[in-house]
Design a protein around this motif. Structure first.
Motif, short mmCIF file in Angstrom:
data_model
loop_
_atom_site.label_atom_id
_atom_site.label_comp_id
_atom_site.label_asym_id
_atom_site.label_seq_id
_atom_site.Cartn_x
_atom_site.Cartn_y
_atom_site.Cartn_z
N GLU A 91 -35.43 86.10 6.80
CA GLU A 91 -35.72 84.68 6.97
C GLU A 91 -34.77 83.85 6.12
N CYS A 92 -34.56 82.60 6.52
CA CYS A 92 -33.68 81.71 5.78
C CYS A 92 -34.14 80.27 5.98
N HIS A 93 -33.59 79.35 5.17
CA HIS A 93 -33.95 77.93 5.26
C HIS A 93 -32.81 77.16 5.91
N VAL A 94 -33.14 76.38 6.95
CA VAL A 94 -32.12 75.59 7.65
C VAL A 94 -32.65 74.17 7.85
N PHE A 95 -31.69 73.26 8.08
CA PHE A 95 -32.05 71.88 8.38
C PHE A 95 -32.14 71.72 9.89
N ARG A 96 -33.31 71.39 10.38
CA ARG A 96 -33.53 71.11 11.80
C ARG A 96 -34.23 69.76 11.91
N ASP A 97 -33.63 68.84 12.67
CA ASP A 97 -34.18 67.50 12.84
C ASP A 97 -34.44 66.82 11.51
N GLY A 98 -33.54 67.08 10.54
CA GLY A 98 -33.65 66.43 9.24
C GLY A 98 -34.65 67.07 8.30
N GLN A 99 -35.33 68.13 8.73
CA GLN A 99 -36.33 68.80 7.90
C GLN A 99 -35.83 70.19 7.48
N LEU A 100 -36.11 70.55 6.24
CA LEU A 100 -35.76 71.89 5.77
C LEU A 100 -36.88 72.84 6.18
N VAL A 101 -36.59 73.75 7.10
CA VAL A 101 -37.61 74.66 7.64
C VAL A 101 -37.16 76.11 7.47
#
Length: 1122
Positions: free
Chosen positions: A196-206
C-alpha cells in the motif's frame, strides 16, 4: 546514408519516449555503465539474449538491444513539464476517474512472474518418466481384453489395464502435489510484502494498493516507506535519503534531490526506484515508470525470462529412467525374436498373439520398478520437511539433493554474511581506545545511573557522557513507535539513516540517556548533505534543568531560561569523516582528565593511525566534535537581511561559520555492518564439507577483504593476490602458503572436479572481471579463497557461469534485486526471507533463519542421495530382477508363469513401497560433511556397482528362493515338480503327465494350484525383502553396529513398513473379490513361514560381504562394493 538513417532512427526513438507515457514504451536494455547503482543491465541482458536467441541473426539480437533508459528524460524535466506531460495537477494530483481509466488501459503496477503452462505440466505428470511405457502396457491390456485377441473377454486383462492407469495416476499425483506445495509456499511468502502507498487523488491524500498506481500519480513518501514505483522526485525535505542497497548491495544511503544531478536517468538523485526505502526525511514524487518498465522490473525479467534449469537429481532420474527403459526394450525385443524364431514355429499352441502381448507387457511390468518414482518423491518430501525444521524452505523438492553436490558457495555480503545493521564496534578518545562494552561497564559503576552529572564525578565518566550525548543529539534517527516499548534494545526498530541508527543504538546501549537527554533542547540543525559531508546540531539547556549543560560543557552554556547576551553560547555538535572535519579542529578532550588538549602534530598522527587501523578492519570512521554558537553575534550579522529568505540563508551561513570554528574532538567511533555471529563456523563447516566459500559483493574491495578476514573467509597471514597476479602469476610462485611447504602452484585435481590451487586467495573487482580472458578465468576459478568486489548483476551472473563451465556446482546466496540473475543461474539459489521479492522468486531455497543452516542443508542434501541409492538398492532386486526371471523361465523353459502380472504390480507399487518409505527416515551412517562433494560426472545415482549388488547378488538369491518355493508347492500339491514342468510349453504335455498321475484335471491344475503357487512366489518375495531392507540400510556397517532399535540409528518405521507390506499381502491373497478378479488364492500357513529363514539368509550373506569389505578394503569384493 547508413549513418543518416541511424541518426533518424535515434531521433524517432527519442521522440517516441517524449510523446507517450512510459506505459507504451518498449525496450530491453540499460546503459552499460553508471556509477551509483553499479548495475550493468545491458550486458546481463545480452547474456540472457544469447541464451534465448540462439540461432537468431546478429542483426535481430542488436535490434533487441535498444537502449531503454538512455532515451528517458524525466529527470531533466521541470515540475511544470512533468505535470504537463502526465496531465497531472500539482495541487490535486490525478482524479479518481482518470486513475481508473489509466489503470484499466495500462494494467496494474506489478512485476511479471513466471506463469506455468499447466497443459505441459499435466502432460509431463501423465507421460513423463516410466509413465510413457506404462501407458503402452495399459493400452495393450485393453486390447487383449476383448475379441479378437481374447474370446471370451478376459476380465483380468481389463483389471490389469485399470490397475496400471491407477499406478500412473498415483505417480502423477505425487508430482502434482510437489508443485502445488511449492506454489502455495511462494504465495504465502509474497503475500507478506507490503503493498500500500499514499497518493494524491482529487486533492486528497489517500491510501491505495501499490498495484493500483498509474503513471502520473503523485506519491507521498514518509520515513520508512518502500518506494512503490520509479518516481520523479518533485519535493523533498532537506535531509531526504534513500536506501538503494536492495538494488546495489551497498548500505550507504543516497541523498535525494529535486534537480537532475546527472545526464543518466539511472544516476540522477531526483529519481526514486521501485523497491528502495526512504530512510530519512519525506518526499513527494510522480510515477514515471511502473511494473515491468521500472529498473527492478527490467532486472526481474532477467530471472523470469530464463528457462527453468534441470536439477542434478532430475538429470540423474532421467538417466536412470532411460537405462531402465532401454534394458526393457532390449528384453522385449529378445523375447519377440525368440517367439518369432522358435516358439511360434515349434510350439504354436503355447503362446498365442494375445498371450504374447500379455507376456511382453508382463515383462515391462516386471523390469520397470514402478515404485521408484513414488519412493523418490517421498524421500525428497521427507528431507524437505527436515529442512523446514532447520529453517530452510525448499521451493522445489528436486533442488534438495543438489545442495549435497555443491562445491562452491558464492555469497553476497550485505545482509547475508553481515547483519545489514550498522553498529558502533569501536570507540576512541585520542588518548584511550575502548569498545562499547567497556564504556558501558565504566558508566555502570556510577552510584546512580539515572542521576544527572555532577562536577565531582570522575573525569573519564564525564568525557564518556559527552561522547554519548554527541552520538545521541547529533542525530536524526528515531525509534519506531510500534516497537519502542520492547524490553530488548535490539528488538526496537529504528527509523533513519544507517549511520544515525548505529549511533542512536550505541548511545542507548552504553547507558540509559533519557534523563540526560531531557536536559537539552535543539534549536537548529544542518543535515548531512553531499556538499558539506557533515551534520551539525545546536542545543541549549532546558528551563527545568539548566545546570546539566553547564556541568558537562562549561558554565557559559546558554539555556532556555536566559535572555540573549553576548557572553553565553549554545552548544554545537558536529559529526563527519575525520578527513573533512580535521582542518576545523584545534583541540581534543582527553579521556583521563576531561580537559581540552591542543591538537599537536603527534596527536594528529595518532588520530590518523586509529583511522587507518579501523578502516583496514572494514569500519567506517566518524569523528564527533563539539563547538560553540553565539546567537547574539549571529543576530548582529543578520541585521542587514531584508527578506525572510535572505535571513534564513544568512542564519545558515552564520551557523556554519561559527559552528566549524575551533572544534574540539570528543572522540572517534568505528561503525561497521558486523558479520553474523554464526558465519565463521558456517564457512568452516562448508570448507570441511569440501565446498569453497567465495564473497561476491557490490561493496569496495578494501571493506570486503577486511570482512573476509574477520569471518575466516581469508585464512593465514598472506596478503591476497590481485589482478596483477592474474596477469603475471609468477609473482607469487616462490611464496609459502599457510606456513606449509605447499607453493603457490600446488594443485588438487580429479577428473570431473574443479581445479583447486590450495592455499591461494584473491581479491578481484568488477572492473577487472570485465578484462579477463578465458585462460585468465581458468586461473581465477582455481583459487581456494576469493572476494569479488564492486560487482554488478551481470558480473555476478558471469562469475556463476564461468565457475559452472569448470565443473563447479555453484550455490549462490543473496537478498537483493542485484543478486537475482545469479540466483536464477546458479545450481542452487538461496535467498533470505527478508530479501526482495525478486530475489525470493529467483531462488530455489529460502533461508527462514540464520545462515548457519546452510551446512545442515548440505548434509541433508547428501543424505537424500545416500537414501535414494539405498531405496533403489532395495527396490531393484524384487521389483525388477526377481520379477523378470518368472517371465524368462516361462518363455525359455516352457513352465507355467511363476508370478502373475498383477502380483508384480502389487510388489512394485505397494508391498515394496511401504518399507522403502521407511528408508527415508534413515540417519547418516557417518559424518557426511567429512566427505568431498559428489563428483556429478562420475558418481551417479545408479551405478554398475548398485546394479551388480541388486541384480547379481541379492536379486539372484531372491529369484532362487521365490521360484524354488513355487516348484516345491507344485510338487507337493500336484505331484509335478520342476523336472516335470520344464519344457512342457503348454497344457498338452501337462495334461498327459497329470493323466499318468491321475490326481486332478488340467483346469484344476491351472485355476487352483498354479494360481496358488504364484501367490506362494509372491509371499516369498515380500518376506525375503525384509532381510534385504535390514541389510541395505547399512552400506558398510554391520547390523550389530547399527541396528534399527538402539537410539543412535533407531528407525522403528522399518518394522511398520514390514507390517504394512505383510497386511497388503494378506489382503491380496485372502479377499474373495480380489481372488475372483485377479486369480489369486489363499496360501497355506507353512508357506508364510518358509521364507523367514530365507530372509535371514539374505541378511547374513550381505553381512559376510560387508565383513570382507571392512576386513580387506583392497580386495576385489571391496572394489566392486557399492
Amino acid at each position: 546514408m547508413a549513418k543518416d538513417k541511424k541518426d533518424k532512427d535515434a531521433q524517432k526513438a527519442l521522440a517516441l519516449v517524449r510523446t507517450r507515457t512510459m506505459e507504451r514504451a518498449h525496450g530491453n536494455a540499460v546503459p552499460i555503465e553508471f556509477k551509483t547503482l553499479s548495475i550493468h543491465v545491458t550486458e546481463t541482458q545480452r547474456i540472457g539474449t544469447r541464451i534465448e536467441t540462439k540461432g537468431k541473426s546478429s542483426e535481430g539480437i542488436l535490434n533487441a538491444e535498444t537502449d531503454y533508459f538512455t532515451a528517458i528524460d524525466f529527470h531533466k524535466l521541470t515540475p511544470a513539464e512533468i505535470n504537463l506531460r502526465f496531465n497531472s495537477s500539482e495541487a490535486l494530483g490525478l482524479s479518481q476517474v482518470e486513475a481508473n481509466r489509466r489503470l484499466k488501459s495500462n494494467g496494474p503496477n506489478i512485476l511479471d512472474s513466471r506463469r506455468p503452462n499447466y497443459l505441459v505440466k499435466l502432460l509431463g505428470y501423465l507421460f513423463g518418466g516410466f509413465c510413457s511405457i506404462l501407458w503402452v502396457g495399459a493400452i495393450t491390456f485393453f486390447i487383449c481384453w476383448r475379441p479378437p485377441l481374447s474370446n471370451p473377454p478376459n476380465d483380468t486383462n481389463l483389471a490389469l489395464a485399470i490397475l496400471l492407469i491407477f499406478v500412473i495416476l498415483i505417480q502423477a499425483s505425487f508430482s502434482a502435489f510437489q508443485d502445488f506445495s511449492t506454489s502455495r509456499v511462494m504465495s504465502s511468502i509474497l503475500d507478506m510484502i507490503p503493498a500500500e502507498c499514499h497518493v494524491f487523488r482529487d486533492g486528497q491524500l489517500v491510501k491505495v494498493p501499490a498495484a493500483d498506481l498509474v503513471i502520473g500519480d503523485r506519491v507521498h513518501l514518509s520515513l520508512g516507506n518502500k518506494v512503490p514505483a520509479d518516481l520523479r522526485i518533485l519535493q523533498t525535505s532537506n535531509d531526504t535519503r534513500f536506501d538503494r542497497s536492495v538494488l546495489t548491495g551497498e548500505s550507504e544511503p543516497i541523498e535525494a534531490s529535486v534537480f537532475d544531478t546527472d545526464e543518466n536517468f539511472l544516476e540522477s538523485k531526483n529519481i526514486a526506484f521501485l523497491g528502495t526505502h526512504l530512510i530519512q526525511g519525506a518526499a513527494v514524487g510522480v510515477v514515471v515508470l511502473k511494473g515491468n518498465d521500472t529498473l527492478m522490473g527490467r532486472i526481474n525479467k532477467l530471472t523470469t525470462g530464463r528457462k527453468e534449469k534441470k536439477t542434478i537429481i532430475q538429470r540423474e532420474i532421467t538417466r536412470f529412467v532411460a537405462i531402465v527403459i532401454a534394458l526393457t526394450i532390449m528384453l522385449i525385443t529378445f523375447l519377440l525374436v525368440v517367439w518369432l524364431a522358435w516358439l511360434r514355429p515349434t510350439h504354436p499352441d503355447f503362446m498365442s498373439v494375445s498371450v504374447l502381448l500379455v507376456t511382453l507387457m508382463g515383462c515391462v511390468i516386471a523390469f520397470i520398478p514402478e515404485g521408484v518414482p513414488i519412493c523418490i518423491s517421498l524421500t525428497l518430501l521427507m528431507i524437505a520437511r527436515r529442512m523446514r525444521n532447520n529453517a530452510i524452505l525448499p521451493k522445489t523438492l528436486s533442488t534438495v539433493e543438489t545442495l549435497g553436490c555443491v562445491n562452491v558457495v558464492c555469497s553476497d555480503k550485505t545482509g547475508t554474511l553481515t547483519e545489514n545493521k550498522m553498529v558502533v564496534s569501536n570507540v576512541a578518545f585520542l588518548d584511550h581506545e575502548a569498545t562499547p562494552d567497556e564504556i558501558r561497564s565504566k558508566l555502570e559503576k556510577r552510584a546512580k545511573l539515572d542521576s544527572l552529572p555532577q562536577p565531582g564525578d570522575e573525569p573519564s565518566t564525564l568525557a564518556m557522557q559527552q561522547l554519548q550525548l554527541a552520538a545521541l543529539l547529533c542525530n536524526n534517527a528515531k525509534f519506531d513507535p510500534a516497537t519502542i516499548k520492547a524490553p530488548v534494545l535490539l528488538d526496537r526498530k529504528i527509523l533513519g539513516d544507517a549511520t544515525d541508527c548505529a549511533l542512536l543504538r550505541f548511545a542507548h546501549e552504553i547507558a540509559n540517556p533519557a534523563t540526560l537527554a531531557s536536559s537539552f533542547e535543539r534549536t537548529a540543525d544542518i543535515p548531512f548533505n553531499s556538499r558539506n559531508k557533515w551534520m551539525m546540531t545546536v542545543y541549549q539547556g532546558t528551563k527545568t534543568q539548566p545546570e546539566t549543560i553547564k556541568t558537562l560543557f562549561g558554565s557559559d552554556m546558554f539555556s532556555a531560561d536566559k535572555k540573549l547576551n553576548e557572553k553565553d553560547s549554545m552548544l554545537v555538535f558536529v559529526k563527519g569523516a575525520p578527513d573533512v572535519l580535521l582542518p576545523h579542529c584545534t583541540s581534543f578532550v582527553a579521556a583521563t582528565t576531561n580537559t581540552p588538549q591542543p591538537l599537536s602534530v603527534e596527536w594528529t598522527a595518532e588520530l590518523s593511525r586509529i583511522q587507518e587501523a579501523w578502516s583496514r578492519r572494514g569500519q567506517r570512521v566518524l569523528m564527533l566534535c563539539k563547538g560553540r554558537f553565539s546567537p547574539y553575534l549571529a543576530e548582529q550579522h543578520m541585521s542587514n537581511a531584508s527578506s525572510s529568505n535572505a535571513r534564513t540563508n544568512a542564519a545558515t551561513e552564520e551557523l556554519t561559520r561559527q559552528g566549524l570554528q575551533e572544534l574540539c574532538i570528543l572522540g572517534l567511533v568505528g561503525i561497521m555492518d558486523p558479520p553474523r555471529p554464526e558465519i565463521k563456523d558456517t564457512i568452516a563447516a562448508c570448507r570441511s564439507a569440501g565446498a569453497r566459500f567465495f564473497m561476491v559483493t557490490g561493496d569496495y574491495g578494501l571493506t570486503a577483504a577486511a570482512i573476509a578476514r574477520q569471518i575466516g573467509l581469508f585464512t593465514g597471514s598472506r596478503e591476497a593476490d590481485t589482478y596483477d597476479n592474474i596477469m603475471d602469476p609468477s609473482k607469487g610462485k616462490a611464496e609459502i602458503v599457510h606456513g606449509s611447504d605447499r607453493s603457490f602452484d600446488d594443485t588438487e585435481h580429479e577428473q570431473g572436479r574443479p581445479l583447486i590451487r590450495m592455499g591461494t586467495c584473491l581479491v578481484l573487482t568488477g572492473s577487472e572481471i570485465a578484462k579477463l580472458s578465458p585462460d585468465e578465468w581458468e586461473l581465477v576459478c582455481s583459487y581456494e579463497e576469493i572476494v569479488f568486489a564492486r560487482t554488478s548483476p551481470e558480473q555476478k551472473l558471469r562469475i556463476v557461469t564461468e565457475l559452472q563451465n569448470r565443473n563447479c556446482i555453484v550455490a549462490v546466496t543473496g537478498d537483493g534485486v542485484n543478486d537475482a540473475p545469479a540466483l536464477k543461474a546458479a545450481d542452487v539459489g538461496v535467498a533470505v526471507v527478508s530479501g526482495s521479492d525478486v530475489a525470493i522468486e529467483a531462488a530455489d531455497l529460502i533461508l527462514l533463519g540464520g545462515f548457519d543452516s546452510i551446512p545442515e542443508a548440505i548434509r541433508l542434501g547428501r543424505l537424500v542421495f545416500q537414501n535414494l541409492q539405498k531405496s533403489i538398492g532395495y527396490l531393484l532386486p524384487a521389483g525388477s530382477w526377481s520379477e523378470v526371471w518368472p517371465v524368462l523361465i516361462n518363455v525359455l523353459l516352457g513352465t507355467p508363469l511363476t508370478l502373475s502380472s498383477f502380483l508384480m504390480i502389487i510388489i512394485c507399487c505397494f508391498t515394496d513401497t511401504f518399507p522403502c518409505t521407511a528408508l527415508v527416515m534413515e540417519q547418516e551412517e557417518f559424518n557426511l560433511l567429512s566427505l568431498k562433494p559428489r563428483n556429478t560426472k562420475k558418481e551417479h545415482l545408479i551405478t554398475l556397482k548398485i546394479y551388480a549388488q541388486s541384480y547379481f547378488f541379492i536379486g539372484t538369491l531372491m529369484s532362487i528362493f521365490c521360484n524354488m518355493f513355487f516348484f516345491i508347492y507344485m510338487k507337493e500339491y500336484t505331484g509335478l515338480g520342476f523336472q516335470d514342468l520344464v519344457f512342457t510349453f503348454g497344457n498338452q504335455k501337462i495334461k498327459e503327465r497329470l493323466a499318468q498321475i491321475g490326481t486332478m484335471t488340467i483346469d484344476e491344475f491351472n485355476n487352483t494350484h498354479v494360481n496358488t503357487a504364484q501367490c506362494v512366489c509372491f509371499i516369498t518375495l515380500v518376506i525375503v525383502q525384509w532381510g534385504n531392507i535390514l541389510s541395505v540400510r547399512n552400506r558398510r556397517l554391520s547390523i550389530l553396529q547399527a541396528d534399527p532399535i538402539r537410539p543412535k540409528r533407531r528407525n522403528l518405521w522399518l518394522f511398520a513398513g514390514m507390517l504394512a507390506s505383510f497386511l497388503v499381502a494378506v489382503l491380496v491373497t485372502e479377499v474373495p473379490g480380489i481372488q475372483n478378479l485377479m486369480l489369486t488364492r489363499s496360501v497355506p500357513v507353512k508357506y508364510w513361514l518358509y521364507p523367514v529363514p530365507c530372509a535371514l539368509a539374505i541378511l547374513m550373506a550381505d553381512e559376510v560381504r560387508k565383513l570382507i569389505v571392512r576386513a580387506f578394503p583392497k580386495s576385489i569384493i571391496a572394489k566392486i562394493a557399492w
